[in-house]
Every structure is written in C-alpha cells, then in structure tokens.
Design an enzyme around this catalytic site. Structure first.
Site, PDB file in Angstrom:
ATOM      1  N   TYR A 147       0.820  -1.213   0.000  1.00  0.00           N
ATOM      2  CA  TYR A 147       0.000   0.000   0.000  1.00  0.00           C
ATOM      3  C   TYR A 147       0.853   1.261   0.000  1.00  0.00           C
ATOM      4  CZ  TYR A 147      -4.564  -2.169   0.795  1.00  0.00           C
ATOM      5  OH  TYR A 147      -5.726  -2.871   0.653  1.00  0.00           O
ATOM      6  N   LYS A 197       3.869 -15.637   3.771  1.00  0.00           N
ATOM      7  CA  LYS A 197       4.094 -16.327   2.497  1.00  0.00           C
ATOM      8  C   LYS A 197       5.609 -16.438   2.312  1.00  0.00           C
ATOM      9  CE  LYS A 197       2.627 -17.984  -1.527  1.00  0.00           C
ATOM     10  NZ  LYS A 197       1.729 -19.151  -1.705  1.00  0.00           N
ATOM     11  N   ASP A 229      -2.373 -18.521   1.712  1.00  0.00           N
ATOM     12  CA  ASP A 229      -3.386 -19.191   0.883  1.00  0.00           C
ATOM     13  C   ASP A 229      -4.070 -20.310   1.673  1.00  0.00           C
ATOM     14  OD1 ASP A 229      -0.966 -20.565   0.821  1.00  0.00           O
ATOM     15  OD2 ASP A 229      -1.012 -21.026  -1.321  1.00  0.00           O
ATOM     16  N   ASP A 253      -6.054  -7.071   4.206  1.00  0.00           N
ATOM     17  CA  ASP A 253      -7.178  -6.509   3.453  1.00  0.00           C
ATOM     18  C   ASP A 253      -8.050  -7.647   2.930  1.00  0.00           C
ATOM     19  OD1 ASP A 253      -8.747  -4.548   2.112  1.00  0.00           O
ATOM     20  OD2 ASP A 253      -7.753  -5.100   0.244  1.00  0.00           O
ATOM     21  N   ASP A 257     -11.842  -9.310   4.615  1.00  0.00           N
ATOM     22  CA  ASP A 257     -13.106  -9.386   3.860  1.00  0.00           C
ATOM     23  C   ASP A 257     -13.629 -10.819   3.853  1.00  0.00           C
ATOM     24  OD1 ASP A 257     -13.027  -6.649   3.198  1.00  0.00           O
ATOM     25  OD2 ASP A 257     -13.814  -7.045   1.190  1.00  0.00           O
TER      26      ASP A 257
END
Ligand code: IPM
Ligand code: MN
Length: 365
Positions: A147, A197, A229, A253, A257
């Site tokens: 970001y 990751k 993942d 982020d 959600d």
C-alpha cells in the site's frame, strides 16, 4: 467530574452519513447513562469532500482530526462512474484514506470477526462449522507493505507499459505490529496465528525472523505458522481454530473481507486503526453507493466501531460493553437488517434508523 472527549466525525460517502447519524444517536445515549460527554465535530472527507472543496482530505478536516481525541470515520468511495470524475490521486482511497492512515501512523488495525453463538444463523457456513460462534481477532499491519511502498509506472525497453510496486517493511514496523499481536494474544487464548508467504516472499522471511525475536518476550503465547493461501481455506473450513491472527497489510485486506464472508456480511465488520498517539475507527466495508439514501444499510459495523473507540481510545470499558450487548440484544430478538441471511424467513427486517433506535433503547432502559 464529567469526562469529556472530542470526536472528529467523518461521515464519508454513500451510506456513510446514514451510519454516522446512528453513531451520534448511540453516543448521545451513552452520555445519558454515564458521566461522560462527547464533543462531536463533523468534517468533510472522501469523494463528497472532493466535490465540495476540491480535495478529498481538506485542510480543515486535517485540523479537526489533529485536535480530536479520536476519529470516527464512515466508509468512503464512489461508484466506478463517479470515481472517474476525480483525478486519480484525489480519489477517496488514495487522496483521503491512505493519507489519514499515514498522518496518524495507525499501523495496528484490529478487525474482529465475531458472531456470538445465537447469531450463527447469519453465517453462510454450515451450522456444524460455526456452531458455538466465531470469535477471531485479525490484526492487520496498516501503514506498510504494498500500500505504501514505492510505485513506478514506466515503459520498459520493449516499449511495453510496465509497473513496479514495492512491498516494503523495515524491522521496526514489523516489531511494532508483533508486539500488538502478542499483547492481544496474551489477553485472549494465548495462541497467535502468524499469516505469511515466506515460501515465496522475502518480506515474509524478514517478517518471520522478527516474529521469532519478539516471541521470546512472550513465552506463554503459542505461535502457529500458516501460509496465507492455506489460511484462506482454513478460515472457511474450520474458522473456530483461530483466535488472534497477525498479517501484513495486503493479506489483511483480503482475509478480513473473507472474515466478513464468514459472518455473512461486511456489515458486521467494525474496526479500530490504532497509532502511537491517536486512533481512528471505521467499518471495514465500502460506501455501498447502490443502496445509499435508502435507509437500509446495516449500522452494526459503524456502531461496533464506536464501541471499539470507547474502549481503546477512552478506556470506557463498561460503556463499550453496553453497546455490544445492546446490539446483541437487538439481533437476538429475531431482528435483522436487509444485508443479512434469514435462512428460515422468520426474522423481522428493520431499517438503519430503527436499528439505531433499538440499540439506544437497549442502552438506556
Ligand atoms: C479496507 C478498504 C481499504 C483498504 C480501501 C478502501 C482503500 O478496503 O479498509 O479494507 O484496502 O485498506
Ligand atoms: Mn478492504
């Protein structure tokens, strides 16, 4: 002596003003049952501010936020068509929200994914998966990573348009969010899932190194490693295995959600964005321009953000609890909002303002 707090209220775009109105109602209700007073000062912010002042984060709003004890912000964002009327860098996300995060260095984003057992029917997951309720605290680093990293748009040697976007973290940034996560875990089940990751990203390798260093200061906390993942799959198959989860900005982020999906609606996702000196509070969802002005938005995420503000910024734990309990009571009485599942068609759907009124009633009775 009455305790006084100044709140900068930024209603934002779309359904934001409707949600902000309910937040004010609830703050006034809290004043009526407790020895506190809120000086609520409203500021323009987001796309609506751009159309009024030519800036999505106007100077006057910055001053208002600087002076306030805490900031309560509604969702921002415009429809795809409306967005195109604004220069890219003034669009509400890049022009207002990210600068707000940067200004107060609100690096620690708390996103509770919470559904008490009696509201498990709101979840689209099978009853046996969510039986007993969901109670996860996702902690998202909020001012680093992709970001805020360098972004270079250019044309490469082959004449092709190209973009480079940096995922940047230094060890102090990682250390800061890790302390927040470990402290949160200490106050809960003392289990921390680290989402990363590191099989691909060097940023995750450093992230995990720093985690191991910070972990030595919290020997009681059990750290569990999970790759991002796999975490997405695990959250759907068995969300109840998670308690506190920590992750970098972009992972947070996306997974938060997914958290809203587990609950059944992003309308159930409040959040706190905490910096060293100040915090701001906001629903995790967007401004839903398609339903703006209809009075049907779910105000839970906004009111939950108010509850988080009372707790985290003002130390008003009892008052915060009252808001949570009131909302639980309203939903528990066979009531719902239009965004939520009603599997047996037995719930009464109420509008934004009615929900606010019922919460006020439950707080003041
Ligand atoms: C969120 C939102 C923001 C983000 C957008 C509006 C820039 O999706 O708070 O999760 O991506 O952080
Ligand atoms: Mn998001």
């Amino acid at each position: 002596m009455t305790k006084k707090y100044t709140v900068a209220l930024l209603p934002g775009d779309g359904i934001g003003p409707e949600l902000a109105a309910e937040a004010v109602k609830v703050l006034r209700a809290v004043e009526s049952v407790s020895d506190v007073a809120f000086d609520i000062q409203t500021g323009d912010f987001g796309g609506s501010a751009y159309f009024k002042h030519g800036h999505s984060f106007p100077e006057a709003t910055k001053q208002l936020c600087d002076k306030a004890d805490a900031i309560l912000k509604g969702p921002i964002g415009l429809s795809f068509e409306e967005s195109k009327k604004i220069p890219v860098d003034e669009q509400p996300e890049r022009g207002a929200l990210l600068p707000l995060r940067k200004r107060f260095n609100t690096f620690a984003n708390f996103r509770p994914v919470y559904l008490p057992p009696e509201l498990a029917h709101f979840s689209p997951l099978k009853p046996h998966v969510v039986e007993g309720g969901i109670d996860i605290m996702m902690i998202r680093e909020l001012v680093g990573g992709l970001y805020f990293g360098k972004k270079i748009r250019s044309v490469n040697e082959a004449g092709k348009r190209q973009v480079i976007e940096h995922l940047e973290y230094d060890e102090d940034q990682i250390k800061a969010i890790m302390h927040v996560a470990f402290q949160e875990a200490m106050g809960r089940k003392k289990v921390l899932h680290n989402v990363h990751k590191s099989n691909v990203l060097k940023s995750s390798v450093l992230w995990n190194e720093v985690l191991e260093e910070v972990a030595t200061e919290y020997p009681e906390v059990e750290v569990k490693q999970i790759i991002v993942d796999a975490a997405a799959t695990a959250l759907v198959i068995n969300p109840r295995q998670f308690d506190v989860m920590v992750m970098e900005n972009m992972f947070g982020d996306i997974l938060s959600d997914l958290g809203g999906g587990i609950l059944g609606s992003l309308g159930l996702m409040p959040s706190a964005c905490v910096g060293p000196e100040k915090a701001y509070y906001e629903p995790s969802h967007g401004s839903a321009p398609d339903i703006a002005g209809k009075g049907i938005a779910n105000p839970y995420s906004m009111l939950g953000s108010v509850a988080m503000m009372l707790d985290k910024s003002f130390g008003l734990k009892t008052e915060s609890r009252k808001i949570w309990d009131a909302m639980r009571h309203v939903f528990g009485a066979g009531i719902t909002t239009a965004d939520l599942r009603d599997p047996e068609g037995k719930l009464t759907i109420i509008k934004t303002a009615e929900f606010g009124d019922k919460v006020v009633e439950a707080i003041t009775k």
